[in-house]
Design an enzyme around this catalytic site. Structure first.
Site, PDB file in Angstrom:
ATOM      1  N   GLY A   1     -49.997   4.793   0.892  1.00  0.00           N
ATOM      2  CA  GLY A   1     -49.816   3.361   0.723  1.00  0.00           C
ATOM      3  C   GLY A   1     -49.559   3.031  -0.738  1.00  0.00           C
ATOM      4  O   GLY A   1     -49.713   3.861  -1.620  1.00  0.00           O
TER       5      GLY A   1
ATOM      6  N   GLY B   1     -50.279  -0.032  -3.600  1.00  0.00           N
ATOM      7  CA  GLY B   1     -51.008  -1.267  -3.889  1.00  0.00           C
ATOM      8  C   GLY B   1     -50.708  -1.740  -5.289  1.00  0.00           C
ATOM      9  O   GLY B   1     -49.876  -1.160  -5.988  1.00  0.00           O
ATOM     10  N   GLY B   2     -51.357  -2.796  -5.689  1.00  0.00           N
ATOM     11  CA  GLY B   2     -51.151  -3.323  -7.024  1.00  0.00           C
ATOM     12  C   GLY B   2     -51.527  -2.312  -8.084  1.00  0.00           C
ATOM     13  O   GLY B   2     -50.994  -2.310  -9.195  1.00  0.00           O
ATOM     14  N   PHE B   3     -52.426  -1.447  -7.747  1.00  0.00           N
ATOM     15  CA  PHE B   3     -52.940  -0.449  -8.672  1.00  0.00           C
ATOM     16  C   PHE B   3     -51.949   0.688  -8.849  1.00  0.00           C
ATOM     17  O   PHE B   3     -51.805   1.254  -9.924  1.00  0.00           O
ATOM     18  CB  PHE B   3     -54.252   0.079  -8.077  1.00  0.00           C
ATOM     19  CG  PHE B   3     -54.967   1.092  -8.910  1.00  0.00           C
ATOM     20  CD1 PHE B   3     -55.926   0.704  -9.819  1.00  0.00           C
ATOM     21  CD2 PHE B   3     -54.713   2.445  -8.754  1.00  0.00           C
ATOM     22  CE1 PHE B   3     -56.604   1.649 -10.573  1.00  0.00           C
ATOM     23  CE2 PHE B   3     -55.389   3.383  -9.505  1.00  0.00           C
ATOM     24  CZ  PHE B   3     -56.344   2.988 -10.417  1.00  0.00           C
TER      25      PHE B   3
ATOM     26  N   LYS C   1     -55.648   8.113  -5.554  1.00  0.00           N
ATOM     27  CA  LYS C   1     -55.058   6.856  -6.002  1.00  0.00           C
ATOM     28  C   LYS C   1     -54.653   7.018  -7.457  1.00  0.00           C
ATOM     29  O   LYS C   1     -55.489   7.301  -8.321  1.00  0.00           O
ATOM     30  CB  LYS C   1     -56.102   5.756  -5.847  1.00  0.00           C
ATOM     31  CG  LYS C   1     -55.617   4.376  -6.116  1.00  0.00           C
ATOM     32  CD  LYS C   1     -56.499   3.392  -5.369  1.00  0.00           C
ATOM     33  CE  LYS C   1     -57.154   2.422  -6.310  1.00  0.00           C
ATOM     34  NZ  LYS C   1     -57.967   1.432  -5.616  1.00  0.00           N
TER      35      LYS C   1
ATOM     36  N   ASP D   1     -62.611  -8.730  -3.187  1.00  0.00           N
ATOM     37  CA  ASP D   1     -61.292  -8.512  -2.593  1.00  0.00           C
ATOM     38  C   ASP D   1     -61.448  -7.978  -1.168  1.00  0.00           C
ATOM     39  O   ASP D   1     -60.832  -6.990  -0.789  1.00  0.00           O
ATOM     40  CB  ASP D   1     -60.461  -7.565  -3.459  1.00  0.00           C
ATOM     41  CG  ASP D   1     -58.961  -7.724  -3.223  1.00  0.00           C
ATOM     42  OD1 ASP D   1     -58.563  -8.709  -2.564  1.00  0.00           O
ATOM     43  OD2 ASP D   1     -58.196  -6.854  -3.686  1.00  0.00           O
TER      44      ASP D   1
END
Ligand SMILES: *[C@@H]1O[C@H](CO)[C@@H](O)[C@H](O)[C@H]1NC(C)=O
Ligand SMILES: *[C@@H]1O[C@H](CO)[C@@H](O)[C@H](O)[C@H]1NC(C)=O
Length: 855
Positions: free
Chosen positions: A520, A522-524, A541, A637
């Site tokens: 995936g 994400g913003g990170f 991540k 979040d």
């Protein structure tokens, strides 16, 4: 077949003519023939592309190259490039034009099938008035494999045209595409003249091979890429693409013979070469097997020497060595016996080709893997007589291929272990840094070049930093938020939580951040699936250097996760902070995010009981966050993409990057800049910018509605009153008709009592004011009650009583199509990770959120 017949005929003619000039004549004829025959034998799934504009271009060897512009198979990323051309005579037409890139650009080439493909790149520094291609410095990456790094003709001299041949796997999730990225180094340009792609027939490369020194066979996984270092036709002439049905080039061995006097070339009739089962012209053309080097003065019984060939190679890589044999010198079986050595190590002792082939003039090949250690730059291949007295001594070799194998970091250029130098590297030397990064890298040059520049820039300003040197953590977290009374953040010892992982381990675990392993975005940054050395599957991540969530979030996450251990919180296995990388390694959650299990994918719909169990699990995780730890922690979040499921659908709360410590005793809230995800944001938090645990409770209420209705929190594609799930579901709940909008998949299985409790719980969570909302403990208690009711009624169904069920979904229930194409409903969650401050968004879609009174 047709071709073989023709060749047989030709050979016959030659035989009749006598043998003296046979080979030369044969080759000549063969060449003539092939220009007719081979053009029709095009390799499977192949494309030929020249980099320039205009018409299809037919080369002297009969092959037709299509231009890269307006090509249906290859697409070029829109970027600044230019075509240069010259009218130099005496070079192949392919080298009269080149495409020059001033910025990183990609060719995306479609293939017809997945599997290994040959990729051949043509480089010729075309002379032109605009650019000096000879001094261009650039990197090339294909499907995540670094092919060339910091390549430049100025370093290698006038060795052009240069044709680089690689074997790259097309497949995995990258589907039938070969993505070729050319990336100029800072201030330089990149260029290319031509691209060839051809499918590698199955069985062409072994899945394992014997190592030198001898040992247990080593595996060669299909994702390993190859770089053809040498392909040699022993004792024969240069073979060009028109001599090989797979368009390979075979060089003469003469330049590599250590002592030319030890060898003598021998050849036989092409027609005599037999291909036993398992060997074919795809392994090597008969032109290779029909010629060989044998020992000079062969068959003199007391000669004792080896024929040796030396090949210069790059240190620190493993090489696949394929030796081709065909006994064209013996008159009887079992009369040719010799030893084979690679790098002075015995590879085969007393090798007798005919014992393998049971025939003379039969093709045979053997593969070895040799590791060329650091400090060594050579592969030495030798054949020579064994210590046998009674046989005439001779030894032969017909063909040899030396293929560099990609290293664990998926690079074919640059040595991974050079990484150790990084910490000692001069801080301000941009070029050294670039080099070192790329040695490690192997990831898309696009990210690389831009990232390195930024990183180097940062490094110049930063004092000497050792890995994980940012411990101890700062005494408070938060962005511009100095009022946050989070002073209790104390330094933690790294041993407390996840272990520190080396960047090399991460590279290995993710096959160097293979795009096909992306779980995936994400913003990170991106999340990859990885396998650690010990076999543990993990989620990795990796922060995007330009991510909005930066170092603070990274540290927050580690800080939080090292403190917290709970069955319903995703646990941190380790992290890596080398080389300005920010990488977190979590336990792998095979079930993926809750959202994906609800809608937007083709997973089986979850049953109501499963949904209740998931919600209960997530509630336990949040309850623990709020109350379990020393200090209360606010997640900030909570959303369906941050609730992950393991293989047993156990829910675990993830992503603590935005977490904050809750209010301490003398405070009632934490004041902070508004962060979180649209659709889940507590309106009170937004209005007053005051954060309490009840903000998480509100977001969890949105999650509950999402679970019930199986639609996104915000779906702009829907009619205005339906856009925001919190608002819409609350309307139905207040009317006491929540069952009207539930996920149609649940119809017939949801107990009304259970649904009633669930709806009331969600309603309370979504209350306007935090003080009106229940604690997570209360929410948990209610969800467990709803679960009990459901279980009890399922029991009573089993007992034959179904009166308490919603019989079926009434017709008026609008079926909610997952909204595709607007970016909101993508499982990858790119949009909902936006953590921008709310004040910057005043679009119509969100206006209701911004002004909660308007509901
Ligand atoms: C074979 O050897 C002969 C004589 O040594 C030489 O003239 C010829 O060029 C060689 N052929 C090849 C293909 O190397
Ligand atoms: C051939 O080379 C091998 C390995 O380098 C060596 O051990 C052997 O003695 C050599 N044989 C002869 C006959 O020189």
């Amino acid at each position: 077949m047709y071709m073989l017949l023709l060749l047989n005929f030709v050979s016959y003619v030659i035989e009749e003519m006598g043998d003296t000039n046979g080979l030369c004549f044969l080759c000549l004829l063969y060449v003539c023939l092939n220009s007719v025959v081979c053009t029709s034998a095009i390799p499977v799934d192949s494309s030929l592309i020249y980099c320039g504009e205009g018409e299809a271009m037919k080369l002297d060897d009969g092959r037709v190259f299509e231009p890269d512009s307006g090509n249906s198979i290859a697409s070029l990323s829109a970027n600044s490039y230019i075509v240069v051309s010259n009218t130099e005579l005496g070079v192949s037409k392919l080298y009269t034009s080149a495409r020059v890139f001033t910025r990183t650009s990609t060719y995306t080439i479609s293939t017809k099938q997945i599997g290994r493909h040959w990729l051949r790149l043509h480089f010729y520094p075309v002379e032109n008035s605009q650019y000096n291609l000879e001094s261009a410095v650039f990197s090339v990456v294909a499907n995540g494999i670094t092919l060339l790094h910091g390549f430049s003709f100025s370093k290698m001299g006038k060795k052009y045209p240069l044709i680089k041949e690689y074997v790259i796997e097309v497949g995995g999730l990258s589907s039938k595409k070969l993505v070729l990225t050319l990336s100029p180094w800072d201030g330089s340009i990149a260029f290319i003249n031509g691209i060839e792609i051809a499918f590698v027939p199955n069985g062409q490369f072994p899945s394992s091979a014997v190592p030198i020194p001898l040992g247990a066979a080593v595996d060669i996984p299909t994702h390993v890429a190859f770089d053809t270092a040498y392909r040699i036709n022993m004792g024969g002439p240069l073979l060009t693409p028109k001599n090989d049905i797979l368009w390979r080039i075979w060089e003469s061995d003469k330049p590599f013979l250590v002592n030319a006097a030890t060898a003598r070339n021998v050849s036989t009739d092409l027609s005599l070469v037999k291909y036993p089962a398992g060997v074919s012209v795809e392994i090597a053309p008969n032109l290779v097997y029909a010629t060989a080097q044998e020992m000079a003065d062969a068959n003199v019984s007391d000669q004792k020497f080896n024929i040796s060939w030396a090949f210069e190679v790059d240190e620190g890589f493993s090489y696949l060595i394929r030796m081709h044999f065909c006994d064209i010198v013996s008159v009887a079986l079992n009369s040719l016996v010799f030893n084979i050595y690679i790098n002075n190590q015995l590879a085969i002792e007393s090798f007798d080709i005919s014992s393998k082939t049971m025939a003379l003039s039969a093709a045979y090949f053997i593969d070895f893997v040799v590791n060329v250690s650091m400090g060594s730059h050579q592969i030495l291949v030798q054949v020579g007589p064994p210590d046998l007295r009674d046989l005439p001594t001779n030894a032969i070799l017909n063909g040899l291929e030396i293929m560099k194998m990609s290293n664990p970091c998926d690079s074919l250029d640059g040595n991974f272990s050079a990484y150790n130098i990084v910490s000692k590297a001069p801080k301000n030397d941009k070029h050294v840094m670039l080099l070192l990064f790329s040695l490690l890298g192997g990831f898309a040059a696009l990210v690389l070049c831009s990232a390195v520049f930024i990183l180097c820039f940062c490094r110049q300003k930063r004092p000497k930093r050792q890995p994980s040197s940012w411990f101890p953590l700062p005494t408070h977290v938060g962005n511009s938020d100095t009022r946050a009374s989070a002073g209790s953040f104390t330094s933690i010892t790294p041993s407390l939580g996840g272990r520190i992982l080396a960047f090399s381990e991460i590279c290995e675990a993710t096959k160097n951040f293979d795009e096909s392993l992306v779980l995936g975005v994400g913003g990170f940054g991106k999340v990859y699936r990885g396998v650690l050395e010990n076999g543990v599957v993990v989620a990795i991540k990796r922060a995007n250097p330009r991510s909005q969530q930066g170092l603070v979030e990274f540290r927050t996450e580690i800080e939080m996760l090292t403190k917290l251990r709970h069955r319903h919180l995703v646990s941190l296995i380790g992290y890596c902070e080398e080389l300005n990388e920010m990488i977190l390694v979590y336990e792998f959650m095979a079930g993926g995010p809750l959202r994906k299990n609800l809608y937007g994918s083709d997973l089986l719909p979850l049953t109501w009981k499963q949904r209740l169990e998931i919600c209960t699990g997530a509630a336990k995780g949040l309850h623990y966050l709020h109350t379990g730890a020393e200090e209360s922690i606010i997640h900030r979040d909570v959303k369906t993409t941050n609730i992950l499921l393991d293989e047993n659908l156990t829910a675990k709360v993830a992503d603590f990057g935005l977490s904050k410590l809750g209010p301490t005793l003398d405070q009632t809230h934490v004041s902070t800049v508004v962060k979180g995800s649209f659709g889940y944001l507590d309106p009170e938090y937004f209005r007053r910018q005051q954060l309490t645990e009840k903000s998480d409770v509100y977001s969890f209420g949105v999650v509950l509605m999402e679970v019930l209705c199986a639609r996104p929190a915000i779906n702009p594609a829907l009619p205005r009153e339906q856009v925001n799930i919190a608002e819409w579901a609350m309307n139905w709940q207040k009317k006491g008709q929540l069952e009207q909008i539930i996920d149609p998949h649940l119809a017939g299985s949801v107990t009304l009592d259970s649904l009633r409790i669930f709806g009331e719980t969600a309603e309370k969570c979504l209350a306007e004011y935090g003080t009106e909302r229940p604690s997570m403990g209360d929410v948990l208690w209610n969800l467990e009650y709803a679960l009990q009711l459901q279980e009890a009624s399922m029991q009573s169904i089993a007992d034959g009583n179904s009166a308490n069920h919603i019989p079926e979904i009434p017709d008026l229930i609008p079926y909610i199509e997952p909204a595709n194409g607007n970016g909101v409903d993508t499982v990858s969650d790119q949009e909902s990770d936006v953590t921008a401050t709310m004040t910057t968004t005043t679009t119509g879609v969100f206006s209701q959120l911004i002004n909660p009174k308007g509901r």
